[in-house]
Scaffold this motif. Sequence first.
Motif, PDB file in Angstrom:
ATOM      1  N   ARG A 152      -0.916   3.295  -2.937  1.00  9.63           N
ATOM      2  CA  ARG A 152      -1.539   3.005  -3.418  1.00  9.63           C
ATOM      3  C   ARG A 152      -2.040   3.215  -5.021  1.00  9.63           C
ATOM      4  NH1 ARG A 152      -1.870  -2.966  -3.301  1.00  9.63           N
ATOM      5  NH2 ARG A 152      -3.854  -4.407  -5.234  1.00  9.63           N
ATOM      6  N   ASP A 153      -2.854   4.452  -4.926  1.00  7.18           N
ATOM      7  CA  ASP A 153      -3.079   4.734  -6.290  1.00  7.18           C
ATOM      8  C   ASP A 153      -2.041   5.586  -6.943  1.00  7.18           C
ATOM      9  OD1 ASP A 153      -5.418   4.054  -5.053  1.00  7.18           O
ATOM     10  OD2 ASP A 153      -5.880   6.554  -4.076  1.00  7.18           O
ATOM     11  N   GLN A 154      -1.113   6.228  -6.867  1.00  9.03           N
ATOM     12  CA  GLN A 154      -0.604   6.444  -7.736  1.00  9.03           C
ATOM     13  C   GLN A 154       0.306   5.366  -8.344  1.00  9.03           C
ATOM     14  OE1 GLN A 154       1.915   8.717  -4.880  1.00  9.03           O
ATOM     15  NE2 GLN A 154       1.322  10.635  -5.885  1.00  9.03           N
ATOM     16  N   ALA A 155       0.994   4.187  -7.853  1.00  5.32           N
ATOM     17  CA  ALA A 155       1.795   3.816  -7.690  1.00  5.32           C
ATOM     18  C   ALA A 155       0.269   2.438  -9.100  1.00  5.32           C
ATOM     19  CB  ALA A 155       1.928   2.017  -7.130  1.00  5.32           C
ATOM     20  N   ALA A 156      -1.143   2.629  -9.272  1.00  2.23           N
ATOM     21  CA  ALA A 156      -1.729   2.040  -9.941  1.00  2.23           C
ATOM     22  C   ALA A 156      -1.801   2.565 -11.223  1.00  2.23           C
ATOM     23  CB  ALA A 156      -2.961   1.681  -9.617  1.00  2.23           C
ATOM     24  N   ALA A 157      -2.168   3.587 -10.661  1.00  4.34           N
ATOM     25  CA  ALA A 157      -1.750   4.257 -12.696  1.00  4.34           C
ATOM     26  C   ALA A 157       0.236   4.558 -13.586  1.00  4.34           C
ATOM     27  CB  ALA A 157      -1.601   6.164 -12.114  1.00  4.34           C
ATOM     28  N   GLY A 187      10.048 -12.321  -9.097  1.00  3.09           N
ATOM     29  CA  GLY A 187       9.624 -11.074  -9.710  1.00  3.09           C
ATOM     30  C   GLY A 187      11.120 -10.283  -9.426  1.00  3.09           C
ATOM     31  N   ILE A 188      10.577  -8.606  -9.521  1.00  3.81           N
ATOM     32  CA  ILE A 188      10.822  -7.638  -8.670  1.00  3.81           C
ATOM     33  C   ILE A 188       9.859  -6.803  -8.521  1.00  3.81           C
ATOM     34  CG2 ILE A 188      12.733  -5.547  -9.846  1.00  3.81           C
ATOM     35  CD1 ILE A 188      14.208  -8.099 -10.495  1.00  3.81           C
ATOM     36  N   VAL A 189      10.286  -6.436  -7.111  1.00  6.36           N
ATOM     37  CA  VAL A 189       9.854  -5.221  -6.634  1.00  6.36           C
ATOM     38  C   VAL A 189      10.161  -4.185  -6.433  1.00  6.36           C
ATOM     39  CG1 VAL A 189       7.799  -6.910  -5.715  1.00  6.36           C
ATOM     40  CG2 VAL A 189       9.659  -5.801  -4.297  1.00  6.36           C
ATOM     41  N   ALA A 190      10.073  -2.940  -6.459  1.00  9.75           N
ATOM     42  CA  ALA A 190      10.130  -1.154  -7.065  1.00  9.75           C
ATOM     43  C   ALA A 190       9.941  -0.300  -6.377  1.00  9.75           C
ATOM     44  CB  ALA A 190      10.507  -1.110  -8.247  1.00  9.75           C
ATOM     45  N   SER A 191      10.419   0.549  -5.418  1.00 10.69           N
ATOM     46  CA  SER A 191      10.100   1.647  -4.736  1.00 10.69           C
ATOM     47  C   SER A 191      10.330   2.873  -5.765  1.00 10.69           C
ATOM     48  CB  SER A 191       9.818   2.033  -3.905  1.00 10.69           C
ATOM     49  OG  SER A 191      10.408   3.367  -3.083  1.00 10.69           O
ATOM     50  N   LEU A 192       9.516   3.943  -6.249  1.00  8.36           N
ATOM     51  CA  LEU A 192      10.098   4.699  -7.134  1.00  8.36           C
ATOM     52  C   LEU A 192       9.754   6.201  -5.761  1.00  8.36           C
ATOM     53  CD1 LEU A 192       8.756   3.720 -10.176  1.00  8.36           C
ATOM     54  CD2 LEU A 192      10.777   3.685  -9.794  1.00  8.36           C
ATOM     55  N   GLU A 193      10.807   7.053  -6.756  1.00  7.26           N
ATOM     56  CA  GLU A 193      10.534   8.750  -6.505  1.00  7.26           C
ATOM     57  C   GLU A 193       9.402   9.653  -7.001  1.00  7.26           C
ATOM     58  OE1 GLU A 193      13.549  11.302  -6.402  1.00  7.26           O
ATOM     59  OE2 GLU A 193      15.404   9.861  -5.348  1.00  7.26           O
ATOM     60  N   ALA A 194       8.414   9.900  -5.740  1.00  9.01           N
ATOM     61  CA  ALA A 194       7.258  11.098  -6.206  1.00  9.01           C
ATOM     62  C   ALA A 194       6.454   9.393  -6.358  1.00  9.01           C
ATOM     63  CB  ALA A 194       7.678  11.528  -7.674  1.00  9.01           C
ATOM     64  N   VAL A 195       6.597   8.484  -6.148  1.00  9.89           N
ATOM     65  CA  VAL A 195       5.499   7.355  -5.925  1.00  9.89           C
ATOM     66  C   VAL A 195       4.742   7.001  -4.663  1.00  9.89           C
ATOM     67  CG1 VAL A 195       4.261   5.819  -6.983  1.00  9.89           C
ATOM     68  CG2 VAL A 195       5.116   6.462  -8.759  1.00  9.89           C
ATOM     69  N   GLU A 196       3.850   7.268  -3.274  1.00  6.78           N
ATOM     70  CA  GLU A 196       3.851   7.526  -2.498  1.00  6.78           C
ATOM     71  C   GLU A 196       2.654   6.547  -1.814  1.00  6.78           C
ATOM     72  OE1 GLU A 196       6.691   9.071  -0.802  1.00  6.78           O
ATOM     73  OE2 GLU A 196       7.432   9.279  -2.093  1.00  6.78           O
ATOM     74  N   VAL A 239       0.713  -1.220   0.247  1.00  8.72           N
ATOM     75  CA  VAL A 239       0.034  -0.168  -0.440  1.00  8.72           C
ATOM     76  C   VAL A 239       0.976   1.324  -0.293  1.00  8.72           C
ATOM     77  CG1 VAL A 239      -1.983  -1.307   1.120  1.00  8.72           C
ATOM     78  CG2 VAL A 239      -0.059   0.197   2.908  1.00  8.72           C
ATOM     79  N   ARG A 240       2.398   1.067  -0.328  1.00 10.69           N
ATOM     80  CA  ARG A 240       3.666   2.455   0.305  1.00 10.69           C
ATOM     81  C   ARG A 240       3.875   3.021  -1.479  1.00 10.69           C
ATOM     82  NH1 ARG A 240       5.056   0.632   5.792  1.00 10.69           N
ATOM     83  NH2 ARG A 240       3.866   1.701   6.227  1.00 10.69           N
TER      84      ARG A 240
END
Length: 173
Positions: A79-84, A68-77, A24-25
């Motif tokens: 779940r909604d931003q990630a879903a986009a 698989g691979i999981v990642a965190s990107l700057e400016a994606v804070e 969710v982050r």
Amino acid sequence: MSAQVEKDPADWAVLGRVSGLFGVRGWIKVFSHTSPKENILDHPAWFLLRDGQWQEYKLRQGKVHGKGIVASLEAVEDRDQAAALNGAEIAIPRDQLPVIPADEYYWCDLEGKRVVNLEGTELGRVDYLFETGANDVMVVKGDCQRLLPFVAQVIKEVDLDGDLITVDWDPDF
């Protein structure tokens, strides 16, 4: 995230795509085309194709998670931003790829090339490639779909500038 970047499609090397959400982050699942798959994490900035434009995202953190691979990107804070971002291709500028020997190829350079056999019969175009335990396989789509092993006995010439791959392959096979 920085501004959108305009470049010719040939200037990009697609390394993978966003394949889902993780938590969710704002973490994303990544389907990597690199070999090994975790090499996609070696690039500190990714460009994601959104609404026909490449947008730069800085890689905050990434890791192998299961298969698989999981990642965190700057400016994606969240779940909604990630879903986009779900489904977006991940690329880097082609000039950031390591130089490889003349007889080796990046898969992204082969995709879309015309494939003809030694007799000049057009078999189609390279749709994509995939890895097996024994060798890579080139998927050629034309009048039908053909799976051609990417080995010296089959691949006779690759002319990247001429948009052509010549193969020793029976069109009826």
